[in-house]
Design an enzyme around this catalytic site. Structure first.
Site, PDB file in Angstrom:
ATOM      1  N   HIS A   1     -45.096  -6.986   8.959  1.00 54.06           N
ATOM      2  CA  HIS A   1     -45.847  -5.726   8.894  1.00 54.06           C
ATOM      3  C   HIS A   1     -45.708  -4.996  10.228  1.00 54.06           C
ATOM      4  CE1 HIS A   1     -49.043  -2.861   8.011  1.00 54.06           C
ATOM      5  NE2 HIS A   1     -49.543  -3.126   9.209  1.00 54.06           N
TER       6      HIS A   1
ATOM      7  N   SER B   1      -8.795   3.460  -8.460  1.00 57.68           N
ATOM      8  CA  SER B   1      -9.043   4.540  -9.422  1.00 57.68           C
ATOM      9  C   SER B   1      -8.874   5.898  -8.762  1.00 57.68           C
ATOM     10  CB  SER B   1     -10.464   4.416  -9.994  1.00 57.68           C
ATOM     11  OG  SER B   1     -11.437   4.520  -8.950  1.00 57.68           O
TER      12      SER B   1
ATOM     13  N   LYS C   1     -20.412   8.474   3.587  1.00 55.90           N
ATOM     14  CA  LYS C   1     -21.600   8.015   4.315  1.00 55.90           C
ATOM     15  C   LYS C   1     -21.681   8.652   5.689  1.00 55.90           C
ATOM     16  CE  LYS C   1     -22.171   5.869   0.702  1.00 55.90           C
ATOM     17  NZ  LYS C   1     -21.041   6.580   0.104  1.00 55.90           N
TER      18      LYS C   1
ATOM     19  N   GLU D   1       0.841  -1.194   0.000  1.00 55.82           N
ATOM     20  CA  GLU D   1       0.000   0.000   0.000  1.00 55.82           C
ATOM     21  C   GLU D   1       0.876   1.244   0.000  1.00 55.82           C
ATOM     22  OE1 GLU D   1      -2.335   2.788  -0.342  1.00 55.82           O
ATOM     23  OE2 GLU D   1      -3.336   0.841  -0.323  1.00 55.82           O
TER      24      GLU D   1
ATOM     25  N   GLY E   1     -21.719  17.017 -12.946  1.00 55.63           N
ATOM     26  CA  GLY E   1     -21.942  15.575 -12.969  1.00 55.63           C
ATOM     27  C   GLY E   1     -23.022  15.168 -11.983  1.00 55.63           C
TER      28      GLY E   1
END
Length: 466
Positions: free
Chosen positions: A444, A145, A50, A32, A180
């Site tokens: 339910h 990426s 998030k 890494e 975008g």
């Protein structure tokens, strides 16, 4: 040092591949280049975004909905510094967890840039310039990426920013211009719209989230406008200029009309991502990229027999969970197993609120193929659970084969769609019909009842609660 498997890159694809390889008995190492493990997803992508989405949703609920629930509080204020700090704490907990998993599975971690010397030898260059040479039987490339910049407007990381900088701003933008209207643009745009920014989205195509079912894009546009976001579809951006204290964005309608000029203090460019292979030394092993991607066969093997590639550097959707599946696939294949990945059934999710989630074919794809299908939809506003939580925006849409009733696609926009889509994946993996799902008991009240009702609508147009 000699290994059975070396993984280059520690994002979701890389670290999952390393763990599975280690579980299968391979002596494994992972390389890494950054200080922390986890790649884009854990450090500057999925996880921090998030965290910001959840924080901003808590704020908007306190500001706009608590009173209706009978909760009276002083007018809430955004402490943006604390919001960013909490996001950082979430990231640290996750990346520390990956470091623990490496130790648990006895995976050696080498920090630095990994580059090929030959197909079995990798040189690792640390930040201080120190070089280490590793040898291996097999290699998995999982280098991920990077954000794609506009050709005429490079990221200056001050006013013209990518998603990475958008998660580290020092202030709430007065006016955030988003170029975008895909997943990243709509997620980060909604974060800042909730906490007080004016947000304008400019999208070249004629729909938001254009890779998903068209109904989802239309519904998300309606919700985004209700939130106060300005949306310009079908506009081509022609210029982006940082003038010091502001950014000027110019765009023109692709089908003709008046040009658009926008002024804001930040411009988020979220037009996609590009495979990241810089510094790998692919030329040393005879691999040439095609449109930036590393070519692989159906088994994710490159033209070099012992070298594989997964995730964002190969064809297919740039999704963390797609990379994870590929990581497991390659490791198991190396061990002589016969794994499989069904790419049609890798779900896509947009973590706005309401969330958007899809799996399988879109209606547009079925029309293009000329396949006979039927559709069933059910709105959240007819759902008792959604009324109770005041989350009535959205719908569930099910596509099924006209003759066999097999479910071909499930598309959800609404509360908890990201969690609900797993039921669609499960049904489609086992080739369930719409009636199969419709005849299963659903608790339910739950949001999942909307899936059952949509399947009833697709079967014989017989929803119960609509």
């Amino acid at each position: 040092m000699q290994y059975n498997v070396i993984v280059i890159g520690s994002g979701p694809g890389g670290y999952v591949a390393a763990i599975r390889a280690a579980q299968l008995g391979f002596k494994t190492a992972i390389i890494e280049k950054y200080d922390t493990l986890g790649g884009t997803c854990l450090n500057v992508g999925c996880i921090p975004s998030k965290a910001m989405l959840d924080s901003s949703e808590h704020f908007i609920n306190a500001k706009e909905h608590f009173a209706e629930h009978g909760i009276d509080i002083p007018a809430p204020k955004v402490n943006f510094t604390q919001m960013i700090k909490r996001k950082g704490d979430v990231v640290k907990a996750n990346v520390d967890g990956i470091a623990f998993l490496m130790k648990k599975n006895k995976i050696d971690v080498h920090k630095g840039v990994g580059s090929f010397v030959d197909k079995n030898t990798i040189k690792v260059t640390a930040k201080d310039g120190k070089e280490t040479t590793l040898t291996t039987d097999k290699v998995i490339i999982a280098t991920g990426s990077k954000p794609t910049a506009l050709p005429f407007a490079a990221f200056d990381k001050k006013r013209i920013i990518s998603s990475t900088e958008a998660l580290e701003l020092k202030e709430v933008p007065k006016h955030l211009i988003v170029i975008g209207g895909g997943v990243i643009g709509m997620e980060l745009g909604s974060v800042y719209a909730r906490i007080g920014s004016k947000v304008t989205v400019v999208e070249f195509l004629d729909s938001l989230i254009p890779t998903m079912d068209g109904t989802m894009g239309k519904e998300l546009q309606r919700v985004a406008k209700k939130m106060g976001m300005d949306i310009f579809l079908g506009h081509k951006v022609t210029a982006v200029e940082n003038t010091g204290n502001e950014v000027i964005v110019k765009a023109e309608p692709k089908n003709g009309g008046n040009a658009l000029e926008l002024k804001g203090d930040y411009c988020l460019v979220s037009i996609g991502r590009r495979p990241y292979t810089d510094g790998l030394g692919l030329d040393k092993i005879g691999i040439e990229t095609v449109k930036g991607q590393i070519p692989v066969d159906d088994h994710l093997k490159t033209k070099v027999d012992n070298i594989y590639a997964i995730g964002d550097v190969v064809r297919g959707a740039m999704l963390a969970h797609k990379a994870e599946e590929e990581g497991v696939y390659v490791a198991e294949q190396m061990a002589g197993q016969k794994p499989h990945v069904n790419y049609l059934l890798i779900p896509g999710v947009v973590y706005t609120w309401p969330e958007v989630a899809s799996v399988g074919f879109t209606e547009e794809q079925l029309k293009q193929e000329g396949r006979a299908y039927k559709t069933g939809s059910f709105p959240y506003k007819a759902l008792g659970r959604a009324r109770a939580s005041m989350d009535t925006d959205g719908l569930v849409k099910v596509l099924a084969d006209k003759q066999t009733d097999e479910i071909l696609g499930v598309h959800i926009i609404g509360a908890r769609a990201a969690d609900m889509i797993a039921a669609g994946v499960t049904a489609m993996e086992f080739r369930a019909s719409a009636e199969d799902v419709a005849r299963m008991s659903h608790a339910h009240p739950t949001y999942m009842e909307a899936v059952k009702e949509a399947c009833l609508a697709a079967t014989e147009n017989r929803p119960i609660h609509m």
